[in-house]
Motif scaffolding. Structure first.
Motif, mmCIF file in Angstrom:
data_model
loop_
_atom_site.group_PDB
_atom_site.id
_atom_site.type_symbol
_atom_site.label_atom_id
_atom_site.label_comp_id
_atom_site.label_asym_id
_atom_site.label_seq_id
_atom_site.Cartn_x
_atom_site.Cartn_y
_atom_site.Cartn_z
ATOM 1 N N ILE A 268 0.858 -1.187 0.000
ATOM 2 C CA ILE A 268 0.000 0.000 0.000
ATOM 3 C C ILE A 268 0.892 1.234 0.000
ATOM 4 C CG2 ILE A 268 -1.921 1.171 1.125
ATOM 5 C CD1 ILE A 268 -2.534 -1.746 0.290
ATOM 6 N N VAL A 269 0.661 2.151 -0.927
ATOM 7 C CA VAL A 269 1.455 3.371 -1.045
ATOM 8 C C VAL A 269 0.531 4.577 -0.940
ATOM 9 C CG1 VAL A 269 2.929 4.749 -2.550
ATOM 10 C CG2 VAL A 269 3.219 2.267 -2.462
ATOM 11 N N VAL A 270 0.850 5.478 -0.022
ATOM 12 C CA VAL A 270 0.122 6.740 0.118
ATOM 13 C C VAL A 270 1.143 7.855 -0.022
ATOM 14 C CG1 VAL A 270 -1.327 8.174 1.608
ATOM 15 C CG2 VAL A 270 -1.572 5.677 1.645
ATOM 16 N N ASP A 271 0.920 8.769 -0.955
ATOM 17 C CA ASP A 271 1.914 9.800 -1.237
ATOM 18 C C ASP A 271 1.222 11.132 -1.511
ATOM 19 O OD1 ASP A 271 4.240 11.168 -1.889
ATOM 20 O OD2 ASP A 271 4.322 10.388 -3.927
ATOM 21 N N SER A 272 1.682 12.155 -0.822
ATOM 22 C CA SER A 272 1.255 13.535 -1.091
ATOM 23 C C SER A 272 -0.241 13.723 -0.888
ATOM 24 C CB SER A 272 1.656 13.960 -2.516
ATOM 25 O OG SER A 272 3.049 13.865 -2.692
ATOM 26 N N ILE A 273 -0.666 13.654 0.378
ATOM 27 C CA ILE A 273 -2.057 13.923 0.716
ATOM 28 C C ILE A 273 -2.127 15.027 1.767
ATOM 29 C CG2 ILE A 273 -2.796 11.584 0.156
ATOM 30 C CD1 ILE A 273 -3.073 11.084 3.195
ATOM 31 N N THR A 274 -3.229 15.736 1.760
ATOM 32 C CA THR A 274 -3.528 16.743 2.770
ATOM 33 C C THR A 274 -4.777 16.316 3.518
ATOM 34 O OG1 THR A 274 -2.563 18.541 1.458
ATOM 35 C CG2 THR A 274 -4.138 19.165 3.175
ATOM 36 N N VAL A 275 -4.715 16.376 4.850
ATOM 37 C CA VAL A 275 -5.855 16.008 5.700
ATOM 38 C C VAL A 275 -6.163 17.198 6.595
ATOM 39 C CG1 VAL A 275 -6.757 14.361 7.367
ATOM 40 C CG2 VAL A 275 -5.051 13.612 5.686
ATOM 41 N N TYR A 276 -7.439 17.607 6.660
ATOM 42 C CA TYR A 276 -7.780 18.772 7.484
ATOM 43 C C TYR A 276 -9.159 18.600 8.123
ATOM 44 C CZ TYR A 276 -11.019 20.395 3.851
ATOM 45 O OH TYR A 276 -12.058 20.498 2.970
#
Length: 478
Positions: A268-276
């Motif tokens: 699983i790859v998660v790259d360059s996310i914004t969480v707000y």
């Protein structure tokens, strides 16, 4: 001779049209909010699947009940097209998958364009409750809490499909999960916008036991987990999934593996996310049903106004003898700001308050259970800023809560404000920094029952302490 030429021209025209575009208006579809266009849209889909082609939803509002997408068909929504889900619960399928658009056992399917699919979730739930009161539907949960998910339609439901593409559309206000991809292979979701906080369980997207999935360049604003991977089949898993360049807001978690974790998750790859403005965790990795989490890389995360930066949990709520495993996790280049206030205040559906009172801000957490450790976790270039400001108080022993629902509040108050690690091995913390705006009486970092711990260039406020109990093979360098 003249008749032959005319017939040939008509045949060629129909063939060219049939292979390419099938506007639903040619099959009797009517714009408006009262006419159910399901029959017309289905006729267009059935025709398009014979030769392959695009079913066109033109500009305007077209109401429909359940439709079934089929192989080699593109459902194309024009820029100002709105496909409006029926508010009448009884207009949806009573057996099989419950959704506005159902696609099962198909291949080469697409939903594209710049238009919107709106499920009218609030109104649909109100109608569902009326149907329950009138005895038209049965539900064991609704009088205790709310109509269960089995009675609330998704917007999109894909099962056992191959080569699925969802691109450019807006998905709005589902009555339950927005979109579900179950046991599918080759799914691409790109440049979509999800606005769904009409009711509970409004997950932005759910990937269940699927492989070769890409979710990219999309925005999710949901009442429940924004992006959620689940494993419901012990013989299957979510594998080879990439999430990249997405913006997430949730009254639950931003990106989550679990809670359903019977098979597992791999690559699983998660790259360059914004969480707000997210109530729970920006990143939550949870295995509690006997499955495995392995080879997960999460990089370049910016989280602000979130309740928790990172929560990694190995638990055991399954009742058989199988234990979950969590191994080979990389969390790199994550920055987070944790406020003193509830992050999702003011949204239509706020996250519920914890079952136990929480008096202090909670740290990032890595927690296994006795005898079953989380292994090989790397935290690199992490910076978390906390509001802090808590004077000395009383802290109860941290419960194991092995079978508890996994979330960052499940242990109650914790004895550290920055990072809490328990029942783990092979933990590397490198180039990490935690700060508080005002002093907190707890230590910044606390490690319990941890083996092979490496702390390299880890920065904490001056005069703060690192607490390690029952820990072995600790290496600290500055």
């Amino acid at each position: 001779m003249h008749k032959i030429v005319v017939l040939c021209l008509v045949f060629l025209s129909m063939e060219a049209w049939g292979q390419k575009k099938y506007p639903i208006t040619r099959f009797g579809a009517k714009a408006g909010m009262t006419f159910d266009n399901a029959r017309a849209i289905q006729a267009a889909i059935d025709s398009a699947t014979i030769t392959g082609g695009a079913v066109i939803i033109p500009n305007g509002t077209f109401m429909t009940s359940t439709i079934y997408l089929k192989s080699n068909v593109t459902l194309q929504l024009d820029t100002e097209a709105i496909l409006l889900g029926s508010r009448d619960r009884m207009a949806y399928a009573q057996t099989g998958p419950l959704a506005l658009i159902v696609c099962k056992d198909q291949k080469n399917v697409k939903i594209t364009g710049g238009g919107m699919i709106n499920g009218q979730g609030r109104e649909l739930v109100e109608n569902t409750i009326r149907c329950l009161r009138e005895g038209k539907l049965q539900d064991d949960e609704w009088l205790k809490k709310r109509p269960s998910e089995k009675n609330r339609p998704n917007l999109l439901y894909f099962e056992n499909c191959t080569a699925v593409c969802i691109k450019g559309i807006t998905l709005k206000d589902a009555a339950s999960w927005v979109q579900l991809y179950k046991e599918c292979t080759g799914v691409e979701v790109s440049k979509i916008n999800v606005e769904s906080n009409a009711y509970w369980n409004n997950d932005g997207i759910d990937i269940v036991d699927s492989k070769d999935v890409v979710i990219k360049e999309s925005v999710f604003n949901s009442a429940d987990d924004a992006i959620c991977l689940k494993s419901e089949n012990p013989a299957l898993k979510c594998e080879n999934v990439t999430v990249k360049n997405c913006v997430l807001r949730s009254s639950a978690n931003g990106f989550k593996l679990g809670t359903g974790s019977f098979g597992g998750f791999k690559n699983i790859v998660v790259d360059s996310i914004t969480v707000y403005d997210t109530y729970r965790s920006a990143i939550a990795l949870e295995a509690v049903d006997g499955g495995a989490i392995e080879q997960v890389a999460v990089t370049n995360v910016r989280a602000y106004n979130t309740g928790n930066a990172l929560f990694i949990r190995l638990g055991k709520r399954n009742r058989d003898g199988q234990y979950s495993t969590v191994n080979n996790i990389l969390i790199e280049k994550l920055t987070a700001e944790i406020p003193a206030t509830k992050p999702d205040i003011g949204y239509p559906q706020e996250g519920p308050l914890p079952k136990v009172p929480i008096h202090y801000l909670l740290p990032a957490v890595i927690a296994g259970i006795p005898g079953h450790t989380i292994t090989n976790v790397q935290l690199k270039e992490i910076e978390i800023k906390y509001a802090g400001g808590y004077v000395k108080g009383d802290l109860s022993p941290v419960p194991e809560n092995e079978a508890g629902y996994p979330e960052f509040t499940m242990f109650g108050d914790l004895p550290a404000w920055g990072l809490y690690v328990r029942h783990a091995a092979g933990i590397q913390v490198k180039d990490c920094k935690v700060t508080v705006q005002a002093a907190d009486f707890r230590p910044a970092l606390l490690f319990e029952d941890v083996k092979d711990l490496q702390l390299q260039r880890t920065r904490i406020p001056e005069k703060e302490v690192i607490n390690a109990s029952h820990a072995e093979a600790i290496s600290i360098s500055y």
